[in-house]
Design a protein around this motif. Structure first.
Motif, PDB file in Angstrom:
ATOM      1  N   ASP A   4       0.828  -1.135   0.273  1.00 45.31           N
ATOM      2  CA  ASP A   4      -0.347  -0.545   0.012  1.00 45.31           C
ATOM      3  C   ASP A   4       0.937   1.344   0.164  1.00 45.31           C
ATOM      4  O   ASP A   4       0.603   2.289  -0.845  1.00 45.31           O
ATOM      5  N   LYS A   7       2.103   1.533  -3.608  1.00 47.33           N
ATOM      6  CA  LYS A   7       1.302   2.505  -4.780  1.00 47.33           C
ATOM      7  C   LYS A   7       0.901   3.664  -4.112  1.00 47.33           C
ATOM      8  O   LYS A   7       1.300   4.676  -5.359  1.00 47.33           O
ATOM      9  N   PHE A   8       0.988   4.144  -2.944  1.00 53.26           N
ATOM     10  CA  PHE A   8       0.287   5.993  -2.662  1.00 53.26           C
ATOM     11  C   PHE A   8       2.017   6.510  -3.059  1.00 53.26           C
ATOM     12  O   PHE A   8       1.834   7.684  -3.392  1.00 53.26           O
ATOM     13  N   LYS A  11       2.488   7.302  -6.791  1.00 53.31           N
ATOM     14  CA  LYS A  11       1.460   8.313  -7.723  1.00 53.31           C
ATOM     15  C   LYS A  11       1.944   9.360  -8.182  1.00 53.31           C
ATOM     16  O   LYS A  11       3.087   9.694  -7.630  1.00 53.31           O
ATOM     17  N   GLY A  12       1.755   9.585  -8.898  1.00 50.31           N
ATOM     18  CA  GLY A  12       1.693  10.691  -9.632  1.00 50.31           C
ATOM     19  C   GLY A  12       2.016  11.830  -8.977  1.00 50.31           C
ATOM     20  O   GLY A  12       2.517  12.560  -8.889  1.00 50.31           O
ATOM     21  N   ASN A  13       0.432  11.978  -8.123  1.00 45.81           N
ATOM     22  CA  ASN A  13       0.473  13.807  -7.374  1.00 45.81           C
ATOM     23  C   ASN A  13       1.668  13.440  -6.276  1.00 45.81           C
ATOM     24  O   ASN A  13       2.780  14.346  -5.770  1.00 45.81           O
ATOM     25  N   VAL A  14       2.483  12.759  -5.434  1.00 44.87           N
ATOM     26  CA  VAL A  14       3.183  12.538  -4.996  1.00 44.87           C
ATOM     27  C   VAL A  14       4.699  12.435  -5.510  1.00 44.87           C
ATOM     28  O   VAL A  14       5.273  13.476  -4.964  1.00 44.87           O
TER      29      VAL A  14
END
Length: 126
Positions: A4, A7-8, A11-14
């Motif tokens: 998890d 995956k977080f 992410k593109g935003n991170v």
């Protein structure tokens, strides 16, 4: 839990946020140097050779370093104005891309047939 987190973190935003933080930190150092090494000496020269960063008011053993505060305020104003200009420029380019007219979609066979029928009906009414 590790999956998890992976995956977080991917992410593109991170990743965009991390790049923004690194660039923002470096940009802050550049602006701080600009203020400290170029602008403040010029301000001091205009004020008669006064170095604002050394200005302070003594309160017994402590001192109110209002000159350093003034320099920090100037840093903030220059950084915020620079970011404002950058965002304004970015939005201008973004608007120009949005204003570009999209190519007209080619009509389908049905639309072509309906257009022909409409044109024929208009001719018959005349």
């Amino acid at each position: 839990m590790l999956t998890d987190f992976k995956k977080f973190a991917m992410k593109g935003n991170v990743i965009d946020l991390a790049v923004g933080v690194v660039i923002g930190g470096t940009f802050g150092k550049i602006v701080t140097s600009l203020v400290k090494d170029i602008i403040m000496p010029l301000v001091g020269l205009l004020l008669g050779g006064i170095n604002l960063t050394e200005r302070q008011y003594s309160l017994g053993e402590d001192a109110l370093k209002y000159g350093a505060f003034i320099q920090t305020v100037i840093d903030f104003l220059i950084i915020s104005f620079s970011i404002f200009l950058f965002i304004r420029l970015f939005n201008r380019f973004k608007r120009k891309e949005e204003e570009k007219p999209a190519a007209a979609p080619t009509p389908t066979k049905e639309e072509q047939l309906l257009t022909e029928i409409r044109d024929l009906l208009k001719e018959q009414r005349r």
